[in-house]
Design a protein around this motif. Structure first.
Motif, PDB file in Angstrom:
ATOM      1  N   SER A 137      24.652  17.395  39.640  1.00 57.03           N
ATOM      2  CA  SER A 137      25.089  18.264  38.551  1.00 57.03           C
ATOM      3  C   SER A 137      26.597  18.167  38.462  1.00 57.03           C
TER       4      SER A 137
ATOM      5  N   VAL B  56      19.744  18.174  37.599  1.00 57.73           N
ATOM      6  CA  VAL B  56      19.430  19.525  37.120  1.00 57.73           C
ATOM      7  C   VAL B  56      20.293  19.783  35.895  1.00 57.73           C
TER       8      VAL B  56
ATOM      9  N   GLU C  42      20.612  26.143  35.125  1.00 55.86           N
ATOM     10  CA  GLU C  42      19.975  26.016  36.450  1.00 55.86           C
ATOM     11  C   GLU C  42      20.966  25.505  37.484  1.00 55.86           C
TER      12      GLU C  42
END
Length: 364
Positions: A133, A166, A170
């Motif tokens: 991420s 992700v 989230e």
């Protein structure tokens, strides 16, 4: 039943940490034993004090986390921008640990994290990526992502080379939960300390408990002030000084060997087998007015350490120590034995060093 076992495990771990902290704080088993035999006054801790300490500890920690998140604002914005990225099947190529090392004047620290390398297909073309991420790294171990494992990644529809494991909030939520876990850990440790503090208050002798209740309770004056109001800090320093003195007195005087020194206690000559500094101090404790330790065979013309008991001065006992070579005074010091007993050992240590600097063993 399982809850009870978990609580017992936590208490056991806290007990071990408490024992280690006690041994470190008081300078070893002897200092800790003295603290147990003559416990200091433990101040009162009630709901008000607990609330104050929760506020003093948790608010700064929360501010610190907010500052960390502000520094990550750019990454958070990018991560939130992945909310509409396309879901694509991917295959793990391999996974590994990456690391970075930072050094300062206190040493170097290495931080490791998991990196998952994966491949995916978008619009008939093959791509590869390894970004978890924009705000954090993958959790888990290498074994969680073996080669060939099928996973889901999220690809930027405008640039298929950009992908994350992700997407959207989230990824941010994971970091928020990590920060919250940190606050929960700090709160748990603080709660354990406050509970042990309260238990210690109730378990202390009735006389100490009475002193604690009579001491002023000013919530805003801080931990040092609260303990100082009961005399705890003064007694703690005394016990720590005692522990340091005990540890220092066990220091070898001459590398583990035993030597015979000539001493004079209140005019009475004697020979003393000496292995450590404590063997030199112990006979002096018997003196009433005067003592002398000869560091050379020539007890009159050689190096000597002379002790003179000055008696009570303003409520404290004083000792005068002098280092002589024959009749000539090398240095002299008046020591408050109630407040600074370690200075006597330091004076003797320095005298031994001075004797060694002459190029011959001081016990010859």
């Amino acid at each position: 039943m399982w809850l009870v076992m978990d609580v017992l495990k936590i208490m056991f771990v806290l007990g071990i940490f408490g024992l280690i902290a006690g041994l470190i704080s008081f300078g070893g088993p002897m200092g800790l034993l003295k603290a147990i035999r003559n416990p200091p006054v433990i101040p009162v801790v009630g709901v008000r004090e607990m609330a104050i300490w929760y506020r003093k500890v948790l608010i700064p920690c929360t501010v610190l986390l907010i500052i960390v998140f502000l520094f990550s604002a750019g990454g958070i914005v990018k991560q939130m921008g992945t909310s509409d990225w396309s879901e694509v099947d991917a295959t793990v190529e391999y996974s590994e640990y990456d690391s970075s090392t930072s050094c300062d004047e206190d040493g170097c620290t290495t931080h490791d994290w998991l990196v998952v390398h994966y491949t995916y297909m978008m619009d008939g073309a093959n791509y590869s990526g390894n970004r978890y991420s924009f705000v954090g790294n993958a959790n888990g171990v290498v074994e969680d992502y073996p080669p060939g494992k099928e996973i889901t990644v999220y690809v930027d529809p405008e640039d298929a080379s950009e992908s994350v494991m992700v997407r959207g909030f989230e990824g941010v939520l994971i970091e928020i939960l990590a920060g919250a876990s940190f606050l929960v850990l700090i709160a748990s440790i603080l709660t354990a300390v406050l509970v042990m503090w309260k238990i210690g208050f109730h378990l202390q002798p009735a006389e100490n408990r009475k002193k604690a209740l009579e001491a002023p309770r000013e919530g805003g004056k801080g931990l040092r002030g609260m303990f100082a109001s009961t005399g705890f800090m003064r007694e703690l320093r005394e016990m720590k000084d005692f522990a340091v003195m005990v540890k220092k007195s066990q220091k070898d005087a001459f590398e583990g060997e035993e030597r015979i020194l000539t001493m004079e206690i209140d005019g009475n000559p004697r020979s003393q087998a000496v292995r450590n500094l404590n063997d030199m101090i112990e006979p002096i404790s018997d003196m009433e007015e005067y003592a002398k330790i000869s560091l050379d065979q020539d007890t009159n013309g050689g190096r000597n350490i002379c002790f003179k008991f000055l008696g009570d001065i303003d409520g404290d006992e004083y000792l005068e120590i002098g280092e002589y070579i024959g009749p000539d005074l090398v240095r002299e010091k008046k020591i408050n034995m109630d407040k600074n007993p370690n200075e006597a050992l330091e004076f003797i240590e320095r005298a031994l060093e001075n004797a060694n600097e002459e190029g011959k063993p001081w016990w010859v």
